[in-house]
Design an enzyme around this catalytic site. Structure first.
Site, mmCIF file in Angstrom:
data_model
loop_
_atom_site.group_PDB
_atom_site.id
_atom_site.type_symbol
_atom_site.label_atom_id
_atom_site.label_comp_id
_atom_site.label_asym_id
_atom_site.label_seq_id
_atom_site.Cartn_x
_atom_site.Cartn_y
_atom_site.Cartn_z
ATOM 1 N N SER A 130 8.053 -0.092 -5.650
ATOM 2 C CA SER A 130 7.081 0.693 -6.392
ATOM 3 C C SER A 130 7.855 1.558 -7.380
ATOM 4 O O SER A 130 8.716 2.338 -6.981
ATOM 5 C CB SER A 130 6.300 1.563 -5.399
ATOM 6 O OG SER A 130 5.444 2.422 -6.085
ATOM 7 N N LYS A 155 5.765 -3.351 -8.415
ATOM 8 C CA LYS A 155 4.543 -2.584 -8.651
ATOM 9 C C LYS A 155 4.921 -1.395 -9.511
ATOM 10 O O LYS A 155 5.928 -0.748 -9.247
ATOM 11 C CB LYS A 155 3.966 -2.107 -7.321
ATOM 12 C CG LYS A 155 2.664 -1.349 -7.472
ATOM 13 C CD LYS A 155 2.094 -0.984 -6.117
ATOM 14 C CE LYS A 155 2.380 0.457 -5.777
ATOM 15 N NZ LYS A 155 1.772 0.868 -4.507
ATOM 16 N N LYS A 157 3.519 2.241 -11.329
ATOM 17 C CA LYS A 157 2.476 3.246 -11.404
ATOM 18 C C LYS A 157 1.989 3.276 -12.852
ATOM 19 O O LYS A 157 2.809 3.163 -13.787
ATOM 20 C CB LYS A 157 3.029 4.623 -11.014
ATOM 21 C CG LYS A 157 3.513 4.700 -9.566
ATOM 22 C CD LYS A 157 2.356 4.747 -8.593
ATOM 23 C CE LYS A 157 2.840 4.954 -7.166
ATOM 24 N NZ LYS A 157 1.725 4.969 -6.200
ATOM 25 N N ASP A 182 -0.511 0.337 -9.961
ATOM 26 C CA ASP A 182 -1.196 1.313 -9.105
ATOM 27 C C ASP A 182 -1.644 2.497 -9.947
ATOM 28 O O ASP A 182 -0.813 3.201 -10.535
ATOM 29 C CB ASP A 182 -0.235 1.776 -8.000
ATOM 30 C CG ASP A 182 -0.914 2.694 -6.985
ATOM 31 O OD1 ASP A 182 -2.123 2.955 -7.124
ATOM 32 O OD2 ASP A 182 -0.227 3.134 -6.045
ATOM 33 N N GLU A 207 -4.265 -1.568 -8.147
ATOM 34 C CA GLU A 207 -4.469 -0.761 -6.939
ATOM 35 C C GLU A 207 -5.220 0.528 -7.269
ATOM 36 O O GLU A 207 -4.849 1.250 -8.195
ATOM 37 C CB GLU A 207 -3.087 -0.449 -6.341
ATOM 38 C CG GLU A 207 -3.139 0.280 -5.023
ATOM 39 C CD GLU A 207 -1.734 0.411 -4.422
ATOM 40 O OE1 GLU A 207 -0.848 -0.409 -4.740
ATOM 41 O OE2 GLU A 207 -1.533 1.360 -3.645
ATOM 42 N N ASP A 232 -6.287 1.499 -1.648
ATOM 43 C CA ASP A 232 -5.318 2.309 -0.907
ATOM 44 C C ASP A 232 -6.081 3.529 -0.375
ATOM 45 O O ASP A 232 -6.641 3.490 0.731
ATOM 46 C CB ASP A 232 -4.173 2.686 -1.871
ATOM 47 C CG ASP A 232 -3.171 3.682 -1.311
ATOM 48 O OD1 ASP A 232 -3.410 4.271 -0.259
ATOM 49 O OD2 ASP A 232 -2.108 3.910 -1.955
ATOM 50 N N LYS A 256 -1.379 2.052 4.846
ATOM 51 C CA LYS A 256 -0.390 3.090 5.161
ATOM 52 C C LYS A 256 -0.802 3.640 6.518
ATOM 53 O O LYS A 256 -1.883 4.228 6.639
ATOM 54 C CB LYS A 256 -0.432 4.199 4.112
ATOM 55 C CG LYS A 256 0.059 3.744 2.743
ATOM 56 C CD LYS A 256 -0.126 4.825 1.714
ATOM 57 C CE LYS A 256 0.410 4.364 0.360
ATOM 58 N NZ LYS A 256 -0.031 5.273 -0.720
ATOM 59 N N GLY A 284 3.887 2.773 1.308
ATOM 60 C CA GLY A 284 4.863 3.774 1.743
ATOM 61 C C GLY A 284 4.476 5.137 1.233
ATOM 62 O O GLY A 284 3.702 5.276 0.278
HETATM 63 MG MG LIG Z 1 -1.241 3.465 -3.975
#
Ligand SMILES: [Mg+2]
Length: 363
Positions: A130, A155, A157, A182, A207, A232, A256, A284
């Site tokens: 990520s 992934k 952000k 995400d 996401e 998520d 998670k 995570g």
């Molecule tokens: Mg997320």
């Protein structure tokens, strides 16, 4: 019985930026239980601030000390413990910290690795990475390193207004890598045209594009875009996962354990995803080596079919709380199934060094 807690402040190797803000260190709560010759550790994934969810370290310590800790008496099985505290609404991260402590304890008592104790597993986790929001050239540099290291999924952000710039720049250089994005709830349904425009980047999923507790608008959105939706923040329990699949709000879930009150619910959610022809992976929360070991054991489970955010320890911390960090070889992270419980070897000097507050519960 005595249970100790340590509030640790760990400096992150690189500042980590999401649509919420930037983290330069991670503050988490470590629990240690020692009984019948067995020592178990767990980590509460709440943070100093309530930005990812309403829980923070202060609320977690309040709920644990006032309500949850007494239910550890007689060391119940994790599922039993969860039932006994179900009268407390929410506060899943606080519950998960103790539920997982019991998992480590019972797995050790049964002389099984946590991965084996959880069920059928492949003995290794398939890691993805990520990557936080940064200047585009920095993000491309990190992606380049990650691809070379053998990560199976990248992934990134994203946030509103920067999504096309970020994703286009990546796709221009890497047209074929397995890529997802995400948004951490940075959009509303009014941004539908903007979200539709992301279909061109051929993402494995987007996401949590919409509000952190929404299912309805994600369901509407999933009918308007071709990119699969992964949830998520919105999935806080197995019941919510059932509802999400029922109304088509997502086809992928980022699990998670802390968000869903621990490993019992995590396994249920992964099963629900599979039964609905969906996918599940393990996310995570910038865990130290203690919390990370739980994520790895879950990520190795046969019900988890997508690469997760389960990076090796060295990705986030220069110095960790464990002496035997996970490492990545040939795109996988192996788990030593011969070691009981989480298998971690806690570095008590490092734990001491990063502790900013500590105490004990007598029950
Ligand atoms: Mg997320």
């Amino acid at each position: 019985m005595e249970i100790s807690y340590y509030i640790v402040r760990m400096p992150l190797k690189n500042p980590f930026t999401t649509s919420f803000g930037t983290d330069i260190y991670r503050e988490s709560i470590i629990f240690r239980l020692s009984e019948n010759g067995i020592t178990a550790y767990s980590e509460c994934v709440s943070d100093h601030d309530p930005f990812y969810s309403y829980e923070d370290n202060t609320t977690a310590m309040h709920i644990i000390s006032e309500y949850l800790i007494k239910s550890l008496k007689n060391l119940p099985e994790p599922e039993e413990f969860l039932k006994s505290v179900s009268y407390i609404k929410g506060h899943n991260m606080a519950k998960a910290a103790l539920e997982m402590l019991l998992y480590d304890y019972h797995a050790r008592l049964n002389k099984k690795s946590l991965a084996d104790y959880l069920g059928q597993n492949r003995g290794y986790a398939i890691p993805g990475i990520s990557i936080g929001i940064d200047k585009i050239d920095k993000m491309l540099e990190r992606i380049d390193e990650a691809v070379k290291m053998g990560y199976n999924r990248i992934k990134v952000k994203i946030k509103k207004g920067l999504e096309n710039e970020i994703l286009k720049s990546i796709r221009d250089v890497y047209p074929d890598i397995s890529l997802s994005a995400d948004a951490n709830s940075d959009y509303t349904f009014n941004d539908i045209e903007l979200l539709k425009s992301l279909d061109r980047y051929n993402l494995v999923y987007i996401e949590q594009p919409l509000c952190y507790d929404d299912l309805i608008y994600h369901s509407k959105l999933s009918r308007e875009i071709s990119t699969p939706i992964c949830l998520d923040e919105s999935i806080t329990s197995s019941k919510r996962a059932e509802k999400a699949f029922e109304i088509g709000a997502c086809s992928v879930i980022n699990i998670k354990p802390g968000r869903v009150s621990g490993l019992t619910e995590s396994i249920k959610i992964a099963r629900i995803a599979m039964e609905n022809n969906g996918h599940a992976w393990v996310g995570g929360m910038l865990e130290t080596g203690i919390g990370r070991a739980y994520n790895m054991a879950l990520a190795a489970n046969n019900l988890i079919d997508y690469p997760g955010d389960t990076s090796p320890n060295a990705r986030y911390y220069s110095e960790d709380l464990v002496k035997n960090p996970f490492t990545m070889d040939n795109g996988i992270i192996s788990i030593d199934l011969k070691r009981p419980g989480t298998g971690i070897d806690v570095d008590s000097n490092a734990l001491k060094k990063y502790t900013i507050d500590s105490g004990k519960f007598e029950i």
